[in-house]
Design a protein around this motif. Structure first.
Motif, PDB file in Angstrom:
ATOM      1  N   GLY A   1       7.796  43.616 -33.411  1.00 28.30           N
ATOM      2  CA  GLY A   1       7.995  43.873 -31.988  1.00 28.30           C
ATOM      3  C   GLY A   1       7.180  42.945 -31.115  1.00 28.30           C
ATOM      4  N   HIS A   2       5.940  42.692 -31.534  1.00 29.72           N
ATOM      5  CA  HIS A   2       5.071  41.782 -30.798  1.00 29.72           C
ATOM      6  C   HIS A   2       5.690  40.381 -30.742  1.00 29.72           C
ATOM      7  N   ALA A   3       6.171  39.925 -31.886  1.00 31.15           N
ATOM      8  CA  ALA A   3       6.800  38.596 -31.939  1.00 31.15           C
ATOM      9  C   ALA A   3       8.052  38.548 -31.069  1.00 31.15           C
ATOM     10  N   ARG A   4       8.828  39.611 -31.115  1.00 26.63           N
ATOM     11  CA  ARG A   4      10.046  39.643 -30.299  1.00 26.63           C
ATOM     12  C   ARG A   4       9.679  39.583 -28.818  1.00 26.63           C
ATOM     13  N   ALA A   5       8.656  40.327 -28.412  1.00 29.06           N
ATOM     14  CA  ALA A   5       8.226  40.293 -27.013  1.00 29.06           C
ATOM     15  C   ALA A   5       7.731  38.902 -26.633  1.00 29.06           C
ATOM     16  N   LEU A   6       6.967  38.277 -27.524  1.00 27.03           N
ATOM     17  CA  LEU A   6       6.514  36.908 -27.265  1.00 27.03           C
ATOM     18  C   LEU A   6       7.702  35.979 -27.040  1.00 27.03           C
ATOM     19  N   ALA A   7       8.712  36.089 -27.892  1.00 32.02           N
ATOM     20  CA  ALA A   7       9.893  35.231 -27.759  1.00 32.02           C
ATOM     21  C   ALA A   7      10.615  35.495 -26.439  1.00 32.02           C
ATOM     22  N   LYS A   8      10.709  36.752 -26.062  1.00 35.53           N
ATOM     23  CA  LYS A   8      11.428  37.109 -24.829  1.00 35.53           C
ATOM     24  C   LYS A   8      10.743  36.576 -23.580  1.00 35.53           C
ATOM     25  N   VAL A   9       9.428  36.378 -23.648  1.00 33.02           N
ATOM     26  CA  VAL A   9       8.723  35.825 -22.482  1.00 33.02           C
ATOM     27  C   VAL A   9       8.491  34.326 -22.621  1.00 33.02           C
ATOM     28  N   GLY A  10       9.156  33.708 -23.597  1.00 36.02           N
ATOM     29  CA  GLY A  10       9.115  32.255 -23.728  1.00 36.02           C
ATOM     30  C   GLY A  10       8.041  31.716 -24.651  1.00 36.02           C
ATOM     31  N   ARG A  11       7.330  32.563 -25.339  1.00 37.65           N
ATOM     32  CA  ARG A  11       6.268  32.104 -26.251  1.00 37.65           C
ATOM     33  C   ARG A  11       6.819  32.081 -27.686  1.00 37.65           C
ATOM     34  N   VAL A  12       7.856  31.287 -27.841  1.00 37.40           N
ATOM     35  CA  VAL A  12       8.632  31.246 -29.081  1.00 37.40           C
ATOM     36  C   VAL A  12       7.803  30.715 -30.247  1.00 37.40           C
ATOM     37  N   GLY A  13       6.963  29.742 -29.999  1.00 32.01           N
ATOM     38  CA  GLY A  13       6.139  29.185 -31.071  1.00 32.01           C
ATOM     39  C   GLY A  13       5.247  30.233 -31.709  1.00 32.01           C
ATOM     40  N   GLU A  14       4.689  31.115 -30.904  1.00 26.68           N
ATOM     41  CA  GLU A  14       3.844  32.184 -31.442  1.00 26.68           C
ATOM     42  C   GLU A  14       4.670  33.173 -32.256  1.00 26.68           C
ATOM     43  N   ALA A  15       5.858  33.480 -31.758  1.00 29.76           N
ATOM     44  CA  ALA A  15       6.748  34.400 -32.474  1.00 29.76           C
ATOM     45  C   ALA A  15       7.135  33.826 -33.827  1.00 29.76           C
ATOM     46  N   LYS A  16       7.339  32.527 -33.869  1.00 28.42           N
ATOM     47  CA  LYS A  16       7.739  31.845 -35.104  1.00 28.42           C
ATOM     48  C   LYS A  16       6.665  31.960 -36.187  1.00 28.42           C
ATOM     49  N   VAL A  17       5.431  32.124 -35.802  1.00 31.33           N
ATOM     50  CA  VAL A  17       4.334  32.274 -36.761  1.00 31.33           C
ATOM     51  C   VAL A  17       4.253  33.714 -37.285  1.00 31.33           C
ATOM     52  N   ILE A  18       4.458  34.682 -36.412  1.00 29.53           N
ATOM     53  CA  ILE A  18       4.269  36.089 -36.762  1.00 29.53           C
ATOM     54  C   ILE A  18       5.405  36.633 -37.626  1.00 29.53           C
ATOM     55  N   LEU A  19       6.640  36.300 -37.301  1.00 32.19           N
ATOM     56  CA  LEU A  19       7.788  36.911 -37.991  1.00 32.19           C
ATOM     57  C   LEU A  19       7.813  36.650 -39.496  1.00 32.19           C
ATOM     58  N   PRO A  20       7.500  35.448 -39.975  1.00 28.95           N
ATOM     59  CA  PRO A  20       7.468  35.256 -41.437  1.00 28.95           C
ATOM     60  C   PRO A  20       6.405  36.108 -42.134  1.00 28.95           C
ATOM     61  N   GLN A  21       5.310  36.390 -41.436  1.00 30.85           N
ATOM     62  CA  GLN A  21       4.282  37.256 -42.017  1.00 30.85           C
ATOM     63  C   GLN A  21       4.821  38.674 -42.209  1.00 30.85           C
ATOM     64  N   SER A  22       5.539  39.171 -41.217  1.00 31.33           N
ATOM     65  CA  SER A  22       6.156  40.494 -41.345  1.00 31.33           C
ATOM     66  C   SER A  22       7.208  40.485 -42.438  1.00 31.33           C
ATOM     67  N   ASP A  23       7.939  39.387 -42.543  1.00 29.09           N
ATOM     68  CA  ASP A  23       8.965  39.267 -43.572  1.00 29.09           C
ATOM     69  C   ASP A  23       8.366  39.448 -44.965  1.00 29.09           C
ATOM     70  N   THR A  24       7.228  38.827 -45.194  1.00 25.13           N
ATOM     71  CA  THR A  24       6.583  38.916 -46.505  1.00 25.13           C
ATOM     72  C   THR A  24       6.240  40.364 -46.856  1.00 25.13           C
ATOM     73  N   VAL A  25       5.669  41.085 -45.912  1.00 25.71           N
ATOM     74  CA  VAL A  25       5.296  42.483 -46.149  1.00 25.71           C
ATOM     75  C   VAL A  25       6.534  43.334 -46.388  1.00 25.71           C
ATOM     76  N   LEU A  26       7.513  43.201 -45.509  1.00 27.91           N
ATOM     77  CA  LEU A  26       8.709  44.039 -45.604  1.00 27.91           C
ATOM     78  C   LEU A  26       9.535  43.721 -46.841  1.00 27.91           C
ATOM     79  N   LYS A  27       9.636  42.437 -47.176  1.00 29.38           N
ATOM     80  CA  LYS A  27      10.373  42.053 -48.380  1.00 29.38           C
ATOM     81  C   LYS A  27       9.725  42.677 -49.616  1.00 29.38           C
TER      82      LYS A  27
END
Length: 168
Positions: free
Chosen positions: A48-74
């Motif tokens: 959710g944090h990454a999605r909010a970052l992306a929605k406010v234009g901070r896409v680079g930060e979101a790009k770092v966070i989402l793969p970390q969540s992917d690892t845990v969830l996978k």
């Protein structure tokens, strides 16, 4: 689920602030290797944090966070995850696909760089759609949650079109 309501009403700045505050708290709880619920919840907050970052234009930060969540969830899916974990895994992948699609849409980049991002978007959408389809086939979900699957399917079609437009 206050942040979900904020997303539904396009209050992205408010969602970002709420999730920014929650993230370090859930991260602290998730340090216990025996607490898979805390790890799941932390990944959900980070998504959710990454999605909010992306929605406010901070896409680079979101790009770092989402793969970390992917690892845990996978990892949790591979250990026999519940429908909520499977959904979160698919949702995270769709949001990552949206981030890559946004990056691929940057016309300041070379066509090759754009194509690379669109390929990453395609792969993320391909990763996220099947788990979401599995969940929606098993249980009735809210329209807000169903929209994630619809957005993923549209995103995949857009990625395929962009890759073709950029020369495959």
């Amino acid at each position: 689920n206050l942040s979900r309501e904020m997303f539904a009403t396009a209050k992205y700045d408010e969602a970002l602030e709420l999730l920014r505050v929650a993230a370090p708290i859930t991260a602290k709880l998730a340090k216990d290797p025996n607490d898979s619920d805390a790890q799941y919840f932390n990944a959900l907050v980070n998504t959710g944090h990454a999605r909010a970052l992306a929605k406010v234009g901070r896409v680079g930060e979101a790009k770092v966070i989402l793969p970390q969540s992917d690892t845990v969830l996978k990892g949790q899916v591979e250990q026999g995850g519940t429908l909520r974990i499977i959904f979160a895994y698919g949702q995270n992948a769709i949001f990552l696909g949206e981030v890559y699609a946004h990056l691929g849409s940057d016309r300041r980049l070379s066509p090759a760089a754009q194509r690379d991002y669109w390929r990453q978007a395609r792969e993320a959408f391909r990763q996220g759609i099947p788990p979401l389809q599995d969940v929606t086939a098993a249980v009735e979900i809210e329209p807000m949650d169903r929209a994630v699957l619809t957005d993923g399917e549209a995103g995949l079609a857009n990625a395929e079109a962009a890759i073709a437009r950029l020369g495959g």
